[in-house]
Design an enzyme around this catalytic site. Structure first.
Site, short mmCIF file in Angstrom:
data_model
loop_
_atom_site.label_atom_id
_atom_site.label_comp_id
_atom_site.label_asym_id
_atom_site.label_seq_id
_atom_site.Cartn_x
_atom_site.Cartn_y
_atom_site.Cartn_z
CD GLU A 43 -25.75 -38.28 16.03
OE1 GLU A 43 -24.66 -38.41 15.46
OE2 GLU A 43 -26.00 -38.79 17.14
NE ARG A 101 -17.83 -38.16 52.37
CZ ARG A 101 -16.63 -38.38 51.86
NH1 ARG A 101 -16.50 -39.11 50.78
NH2 ARG A 101 -15.55 -37.89 52.44
CG LEU A 145 -0.54 -37.73 43.41
CD1 LEU A 145 -0.74 -36.74 44.54
CD2 LEU A 145 -1.44 -37.38 42.23
#
Length: 340
Positions: free
Chosen positions: A52, A208, A288
């Protein structure tokens, strides 16, 4: 023009700072006078002006502000942090109307900014492109509401579901998906791997291939098996070692001791304490699968090589979900999954 048109412009501006504002949200702002944009801005970096304020400063003729409408993708802040409250500034100027994409679930705001503006007699409209605005700050909202980082799972696999050949590092992605992955790294605050991936691949875990920030590297190495001369400990980025043996080593301050029994939940709790709002889980398969099994993930990105068939290697994690979107990048397909 419609409210939706100007709010979409707010979002376009906000996304310019993705990965640069942590721990703050990304926010865009547009100032409109008689159906013409006279000012715009976005929160560019944590500690600097909010959207803002940048939008207000961009207006060439301040005399128009009192008759203008402010569009902002997230509720203006109402508390003093590194910068003064934007809600107070809006009231001070006396805008005609304020249009807000979504409210801020942060306990320090959460409707207070809207209330300050309304109590000053300024018309406030909320809920414009609300879902889009919430998605733009999915990391911020997850951190505030679930008290943990936003979690993105990522792996690359062959068309028949293997991560490697004969348990040795195997190139699966192409040059395009490699750049895509490095872009992902730059957008998330941290990147995480387990001991086996660090030992087998010796990865740098940096961004990179593109111009962008390197994420904080997080290594789950409970028994401290990874040698200190590995790339994950180089000077290119900060590295945190989650382990069950040491709190610190002389001359190093990057150890975070996590008792083994706490598992993934303990790691996420410590990351929350460290104000890490998002993390990219890059492996390996065991790490995972732990996140998948405990349903601790928000997005998953799977890169599949169309023509590559592997065998006698590491099986890819099992994810029982359907992709929301698929992108084609030469001979690779990138599948996107959501869990929110």
């Amino acid at each position: 023009m419609s409210h939706e048109f100007y709010m979409q412009r707010c979002l376009d501006l906000a996304y310019k700072a993705l990965g640069k504002t942590n721990p703050n949200p990304i926010v865009g702002c547009v100032i409109v006078h008689q159906d013409e944009i006279i000012g715009e801005g976005y929160h560019e970096k944590a500690g600097e002006n909010h959207a803002e304020i940048n939008a207000i400063k961009s207006v060439k003729n301040p005399d128009l502000l009192k008759e203008a409408t402010v569009y902002v993708s997230l509720e203006p802040c109402s508390h003093f942090g590194k910068t003064p409250p934007c809600a107070n500034k809006i009231v001070e100027i006396g805008f005609k109307k304020v249009v807000i994409g979504c409210l801020d679930s942060n306990e320090a705001v959460n409707g207070r900014g809207k209330k300050i503006i309304e109590e000053a007699g300024i018309e406030v409209i909320t809920g414009i492109l609300e879902e889009k605005c919430k998605i733009a700050n999915k990391r911020f909202f997850t951190f505030q509401e679930k008290k943990r980082p936003f979690i993105v799972l990522k792996w690359a696999q062959s068309t028949n579901g293997f991560l490697d050949r004969y348990f040795q590092p195997t190139q699966i992605g192409n040059s395009l998906t490699k750049q895509f992955v490095h872009q992902l790294r730059s957008q998330e605050e941290a990147i995480l791997v387990g001991t086996k991936t660090a030992l087998t691949d010796n990865p740098s875990l940096t961004a990179r291939e593109i111009e962008g920030r390197n994420p904080v590297r997080i290594l789950l190495d409970f028994d401290l098996k990874v040698p200190e001369n590995y790339k994950i400990f180089n000077e290119e980025a900060e590295t945190l070692i989650f382990n069950s043996k040491k709190n610190a080593v002389e001359g190093r301050n990057n150890f975070n001791k996590i008792i083994r029994k706490n598992g993934i939940a303990g790691v996420l709790e410590r990351m929350y304490q460290l104000q890490i709002q998002s993390v990219l889980i890059e492996g390996g398969a065991f790490t995972l699968q732990q996140f998948i099994n405990e349903n601790l993930w928000d997005e998953a990105i799977i890169i599949k090589s169309e023509n590559l068939i592997l065998g006698s290697g590491t099986k890819a994690p099992a994810l029982s979900a359907k992709p929301k979107k698929v992108l084609e990048m030469r001979d690779n397909f990138v599948e996107f999954y959501t869990n929110f």
